[in-house]
Design a protein around this motif. Structure first.
Motif, mmCIF file in Angstrom:
data_model
loop_
_atom_site.group_PDB
_atom_site.id
_atom_site.type_symbol
_atom_site.label_atom_id
_atom_site.label_comp_id
_atom_site.label_asym_id
_atom_site.label_seq_id
_atom_site.Cartn_x
_atom_site.Cartn_y
_atom_site.Cartn_z
ATOM 1 N N LEU A 1 -15.329 20.535 -10.681
ATOM 2 C CA LEU A 1 -16.518 20.947 -9.932
ATOM 3 C C LEU A 1 -17.443 21.841 -10.742
ATOM 4 O O LEU A 1 -17.796 22.936 -10.333
ATOM 5 N N LYS A 2 -17.777 21.354 -11.914
ATOM 6 C CA LYS A 2 -18.677 22.158 -12.753
ATOM 7 C C LYS A 2 -19.997 22.392 -12.030
ATOM 8 O O LYS A 2 -20.520 21.481 -11.389
ATOM 9 N N PRO A 3 -20.557 23.574 -12.138
ATOM 10 C CA PRO A 3 -21.728 23.912 -11.336
ATOM 11 C C PRO A 3 -22.924 22.995 -11.554
ATOM 12 O O PRO A 3 -23.704 22.784 -10.648
ATOM 13 N N GLU A 4 -23.040 22.401 -12.759
ATOM 14 C CA GLU A 4 -24.231 21.557 -12.954
ATOM 15 C C GLU A 4 -24.203 20.308 -12.083
ATOM 16 O O GLU A 4 -25.191 19.620 -11.942
ATOM 17 N N TYR A 5 -23.046 19.970 -11.502
ATOM 18 C CA TYR A 5 -22.987 18.828 -10.611
ATOM 19 C C TYR A 5 -23.136 19.232 -9.150
ATOM 20 O O TYR A 5 -22.821 18.480 -8.260
ATOM 21 N N MET A 6 -23.587 20.439 -8.902
ATOM 22 C CA MET A 6 -23.729 20.906 -7.520
ATOM 23 C C MET A 6 -25.206 21.078 -7.172
ATOM 24 O O MET A 6 -26.001 21.476 -8.019
ATOM 25 N N TYR A 7 -25.528 20.795 -5.926
ATOM 26 C CA TYR A 7 -26.857 21.164 -5.445
ATOM 27 C C TYR A 7 -26.967 22.684 -5.427
ATOM 28 O O TYR A 7 -25.965 23.387 -5.240
ATOM 29 N N ASP A 8 -28.184 23.188 -5.592
ATOM 30 C CA ASP A 8 -28.405 24.632 -5.490
ATOM 31 C C ASP A 8 -28.822 25.007 -4.077
ATOM 32 O O ASP A 8 -28.724 26.163 -3.675
ATOM 33 N N CYS A 9 -29.333 24.007 -3.359
ATOM 34 C CA CYS A 9 -29.925 24.324 -2.071
ATOM 35 C C CYS A 9 -30.147 23.014 -1.314
ATOM 36 O O CYS A 9 -30.363 21.970 -1.932
ATOM 37 N N VAL A 10 -30.038 23.071 0.015
ATOM 38 C CA VAL A 10 -30.429 21.896 0.807
ATOM 39 C C VAL A 10 -31.487 22.338 1.817
ATOM 40 O O VAL A 10 -31.387 23.424 2.384
ATOM 41 N N VAL A 11 -32.511 21.509 1.979
ATOM 42 C CA VAL A 11 -33.548 21.813 2.975
ATOM 43 C C VAL A 11 -33.694 20.629 3.923
ATOM 44 O O VAL A 11 -33.461 19.486 3.543
ATOM 45 N N TRP A 12 -34.080 20.965 5.170
ATOM 46 C CA TRP A 12 -34.270 19.933 6.191
ATOM 47 C C TRP A 12 -35.712 19.998 6.707
ATOM 48 O O TRP A 12 -35.980 20.609 7.758
ATOM 49 N N PRO A 13 -36.651 19.391 5.987
ATOM 50 C CA PRO A 13 -38.038 19.413 6.467
ATOM 51 C C PRO A 13 -38.179 18.571 7.735
ATOM 52 O O PRO A 13 -37.380 17.666 7.970
ATOM 53 N N GLN A 14 -39.228 18.902 8.521
ATOM 54 C CA GLN A 14 -39.436 18.144 9.761
ATOM 55 C C GLN A 14 -40.761 17.399 9.782
ATOM 56 O O GLN A 14 -41.038 16.650 10.721
ATOM 57 N N THR A 15 -41.596 17.630 8.776
ATOM 58 C CA THR A 15 -42.876 16.919 8.731
ATOM 59 C C THR A 15 -43.156 16.467 7.295
ATOM 60 O O THR A 15 -42.601 17.021 6.337
ATOM 61 N N THR A 16 -44.052 15.499 7.192
ATOM 62 C CA THR A 16 -44.468 15.016 5.870
ATOM 63 C C THR A 16 -45.119 16.152 5.084
ATOM 64 O O THR A 16 -44.912 16.286 3.873
ATOM 65 N N GLU A 17 -45.892 16.979 5.786
ATOM 66 C CA GLU A 17 -46.591 18.084 5.110
ATOM 67 C C GLU A 17 -45.575 19.052 4.500
ATOM 68 O O GLU A 17 -45.765 19.545 3.391
ATOM 69 N N GLN A 18 -44.496 19.308 5.229
ATOM 70 C CA GLN A 18 -43.458 20.197 4.672
ATOM 71 C C GLN A 18 -42.839 19.574 3.420
ATOM 72 O O GLN A 18 -42.597 20.257 2.424
ATOM 73 N N VAL A 19 -42.593 18.263 3.468
ATOM 74 C CA VAL A 19 -42.027 17.584 2.288
ATOM 75 C C VAL A 19 -42.977 17.776 1.111
ATOM 76 O O VAL A 19 -42.568 18.126 -0.008
ATOM 77 N N SER A 20 -44.260 17.586 1.379
ATOM 78 C CA SER A 20 -45.263 17.719 0.326
ATOM 79 C C SER A 20 -45.262 19.142 -0.258
ATOM 80 O O SER A 20 -45.305 19.323 -1.485
ATOM 81 N N GLU A 21 -45.180 20.150 0.615
ATOM 82 C CA GLU A 21 -45.163 21.549 0.142
ATOM 83 C C GLU A 21 -43.927 21.821 -0.712
ATOM 84 O O GLU A 21 -43.992 22.505 -1.737
ATOM 85 N N ILE A 22 -42.794 21.274 -0.290
ATOM 86 C CA ILE A 22 -41.538 21.474 -1.047
ATOM 87 C C ILE A 22 -41.688 20.884 -2.453
ATOM 88 O O ILE A 22 -41.321 21.490 -3.456
ATOM 89 N N VAL A 23 -42.256 19.680 -2.506
ATOM 90 C CA VAL A 23 -42.398 19.004 -3.800
ATOM 91 C C VAL A 23 -43.352 19.786 -4.709
ATOM 92 O O VAL A 23 -43.085 19.966 -5.906
ATOM 93 N N LYS A 24 -44.430 20.289 -4.134
ATOM 94 C CA LYS A 24 -45.384 21.067 -4.948
ATOM 95 C C LYS A 24 -44.696 22.317 -5.516
ATOM 96 O O LYS A 24 -44.873 22.670 -6.682
#
Ligand SMILES: Cc1cc2nc3c(=O)[nH]c(=O)nc-3n(C[C@H](O)[C@H](O)[C@H](O)COP(=O)(O)OP(=O)(O)OC[C@H]3O[C@@H](n4cnc5c(N)ncnc54)[C@H](O)[C@@H]3O)c2cc1C
Length: 473
Positions: free
Chosen positions: A47-70
Motif C-alpha cells: 500500500l505505497k502512498p503513491e497508489y492512494m487517493y489524497d482526497c475524495v469529493v462528491w460534487p452535486q452540480t456541473t458547475e462544482q465539477v468545473s470549479e474542482i477541475v480549475k
C-alpha cells in the motif's frame, strides 16, 4: 498529501459533508472491486502512498465539477473521475495520487422525452435506477450489462460499455445522442443531442471511451426504446464451436438481430451444462410478429448447422440468473482462498471479424495452456461483420505475490501480443484499457495515430491532470 489550502478550497466548493480525506475511505476508493492488478500491486507494494487517493469529493452540480477541475489545474494535482468503480482495467487506480471526483451525487434524471424517444440524465445515475425509472414509462435504454446495479452512466460511457442485448440495441456509444462534458481546463461543453448530423466528425466520440483522460462527463442524452411486447428464449446445442460461430454469422448477416446470442465454447458448456458440444442461448424481443419471424429464421439456420433444439426453459433460467456469477461470489476475483494464497482471474475480451475470430480464440487458448491455467469462453455481442470472444481465465492458487505478479504480467503480455497480430481484432471489446491494456495502445493505434492522440491530450489537458497514466498517456 494535498496542501491544506487546496483541501479548504475544495470544501468551499462542495461543502464540508461532500469531501473526505479519511484514510479508510481513501483506501476503499483506491482498491476497486475489480481492478485486479491494482489489488495485486497494492498488496505487493504494501500500500505505497503513491497508489492512494489524497482526497475524495462528491460534487452535486456541473458547475462544482468545473470549479474542482480549475482548482486542480492551479495546484497541478491529478483528478480521477469516479463512477461506480467497477472497471476491469485499473481505470480508477490513482497512479500518482490525487482527487477522486465521485460523480454519484450527480444523480438526477433530468428529462424523459417520450415523443422523441430520449432521456437526459446526469452522469452519476446508476444504470439500473435509470432503467427502473424508464420502465415506469414503458421505456428502456436497452443497455443491460452485468454491472448495471453498480455502474454509472458516466463510467459506462467512458468505457464504451456493451450490454447483454447489444445485438439489437447496440453498444452505449450507439445509444448516445448528446453529452455535457467538463474539459480538463474546467470549461463546460455541450454536444447537442441531434438525431444525426453531417457537421464534420462526431466529436462525442472523443469522450466516449476516453476513461476520463479528456474530461469529465456530467450528463448525457441517450436513446430510449419501447419496452418489448414479447421477450422469448431458445437454446440449442451445437456439435462444435465452428458450427456455432457459423450459425451466429449467418443469423447476423440474414438481416435480423436477435437481442442476444450467447454461445459457450466446449469448456464452458461442460462446466455449466454438463454436456458435450457448444451450448447457445438466444433471446428475441420486440413486437410479437417480429419475434415469431426471428425465432423461425434462427432455428432454421441452427438446424442447417446441425444443432439440437433444447427448448426455451434453459434460456429463461439464464436470463433470470445472468448476473448471479458476478454477484454471488466475492465481488473481487482477487481474494485469498486461504491464508497467504492468491487467486485471481482475468478477462481479455476481444472482437474480430468472422475470418479471424476462430484462429484468434485458439491462439488465446494456446497462451493459456502454456501457463497451465483454466479458461472458459463464450461468444456474445454479435455483428454482421464479426463477434466478440470473452475468455474468463482463472489462475491457479498462487503462493506469493511476486509469483502472482510475474504470471499475471506474462499472460497479459502474451495475450496482447496475440490480439495485436490480427488485422481486425480489437485490443478490448467493452471493458476499456485503463493502465492494464493502456500500455499497448501505441501498438493498437500505430504511428502516426498514437502521436496525434498524444497531441490531442496535450491540447485538451495542458497540465496533464486528468487521470494520468491511463490509455497509455
Ligand atoms: C460485476 C461486473 C460485471 C460487469 N459486466 C459488464 C458488462 O456486462 N458489460 C460491460 O461493458 N462492462 C462490464 N463490467 C465492467 C464495468 O462495469 C464497466 O467498465 C463500467 O462501464 C464502468 O462504469 P463505472 O461507473 O463503474 O465506472 P468507473 O469504474 O468508476 O470508471 C471507469 C473509467 O471511466 C472514468 N470515468 C468514470 N466516470 C466518468 C465520467 N463521468 N466522466 C469521465 N470519465 C469517467 C474513470 O476514471 C475510469 O477510467 C462489469 C464489471 C463488474 C464488476
Amino acid at each position: 498529501m494535498l496542501p491544506n489550502s487546496l483541501v479548504s478550497k475544495l470544501e468551499e466548493i462542495v461543502g464540508e459533508k461532500n469531501i473526505s480525506t479519511d484514510k479508510y475511505e481513501l483506501l476503499a476508493y483506491t482498491i476497486t472491486d475489480r481492478s485486479y492488478v491494482s489489488r495485486i500491486q497494492l498488496m505487493g507494494l504494501n500500500l505505497k502512498p503513491e497508489y492512494m487517493y489524497d482526497c475524495v469529493v462528491w460534487p452535486q452540480t456541473t458547475e462544482q465539477v468545473s470549479e474542482i477541475v480549475k482548482l486542480a489545474n492551479k495546484y497541478r494535482v491529478p483528478i480521477i473521475p469516479y463512477g461506480g468503480g467497477t472497471n476491469d482495467m485499473g481505470g480508477t487506480v490513482p497512479l500518482t495520487g490525487g482527487i477522486a471526483v465521485d460523480l454519484k451525487r450527480l444523480d438526477k434524471i433530468i428529462e424523459i422525452n417520450e415523443r422523441s424517444a430520449r432521456v437526459h440524465t446526469q452522469a452519476g445515475v446508476i444504470l439500473q435506477i435509470l432503467e427502473w425509472e424508464l420502465n415506469k414509462h414503458g421505456l428502456t435504454t436497452g443497455h443491460a450489462p452485468a454491472c448495471m446495479y453498480d455502474a454509472t452512466i458516466g463510467g459506462t460511457l467512458s468505457t464504451r460499455s456493451s450490454g447483454s442485448l447489444s445485438n439489437k440495441y447496440g453498444k452505449i456509444p450507439d445509444m448516445t445522442l448528446g453529452l455535457e462534458v467538463v474539459l480538463p481546463t474546467g470549461e463546460i461543453v455541450n454536444i447537442k443531442p441531434v438525431p444525426e448530423g453531417s457537421t464534420g466528425p462526431a466529436l462525442k466520440h472523443l469522450f466516449l471511451g476516453a476513461e476520463g483522460v479528456f474530461g469529465i462527463i456530467t450528463s448525457a442524452v441517450l436513446r430510449t426504446f419501447q419496452l418489448p411486447e414479447v421477450r422469448r428464449f431458445r437454446s440449442v446445442l451445437f456439435k462444435n464451436l465452428h458450427n456455432g460461430i457459423e450459425a451466429g454469422r449467418k443469423i447476423m448477416q440474414s438481416g435480423i438481430s436477435p437481442a442476444a446470442i450467447r454461445l459457450s465454447d466446449e469448456a464452458e458448456t461442460m462446466k455449466n451444462h454438463k454436456m458435450q458440444g457448444c451450448y447457445c442461448v438466444f433471446c428475441f424481443e420486440g413486437p410479437r410478429e417480429i419475434v415469431d419471424a426471428e425465432e423461425k429464421i434462427v432455428m432454421k439456420i441452427c438446424q442447417e448447422e446441425g444443432a439440437e433444439d433444447l427448448g426455451s426453459e434453459e434460456g429463461k433460467r439464464w436470463w433470470e440468473r445472468k448476473y448471479y456469477m458476478y454477484y454471488s461470489t466475492p465481488r473481487s476475483s482477487v481474494y485469498p482462498p486461504e491464508e497467504g494464497k492468491i487467486r485471481f482471474a482475468i478477462v481479455p475480451d476481444t472482437a474480430a471479424s468472422y475470418d479471424e475470430i476462430e484462429p484468434l480464440y485458439y491462439d488465446i487458448l494456446n497462451v493459456v495452456k502454456k501457463y497451465g491455467i483454466s479458461v472458459y469462453s463464450h461468444f456474445s455481442h454479435w455483428y454482421p461483420h464479426g463477434t466478440m470472444v470473452y475468455p474468463v481465465i482463472y489462475f491457479n492458487v498462487i503462493d506469493n505475490i511476486e509469483e502472482a505478479m510475474k504470471i499475471y504480467t506474462a499472460v497479459w503480455n502474451d495475450i496482447a501480443a496475440v490480439i495485436l497480430k490480427y488485422k481486425t481484432a480489437s485490443l478490448n471489446h467493452h471493458h476499456g484499457v485503463g493502465f492494464i491494456l493502456g500500455r499497448y495502445l501505441d501498438k493498437e493505434y500505430g504511428e502516426p495515430l498514437f502521436r496525434i492522440f498524444k497531441e490531442i491530450k496535450k491540447i485538451l489537458d495542458p497540465n496533464g491532470i486528468m487521470n494520468p497514466g491511463k490509455l497509455g498517456l
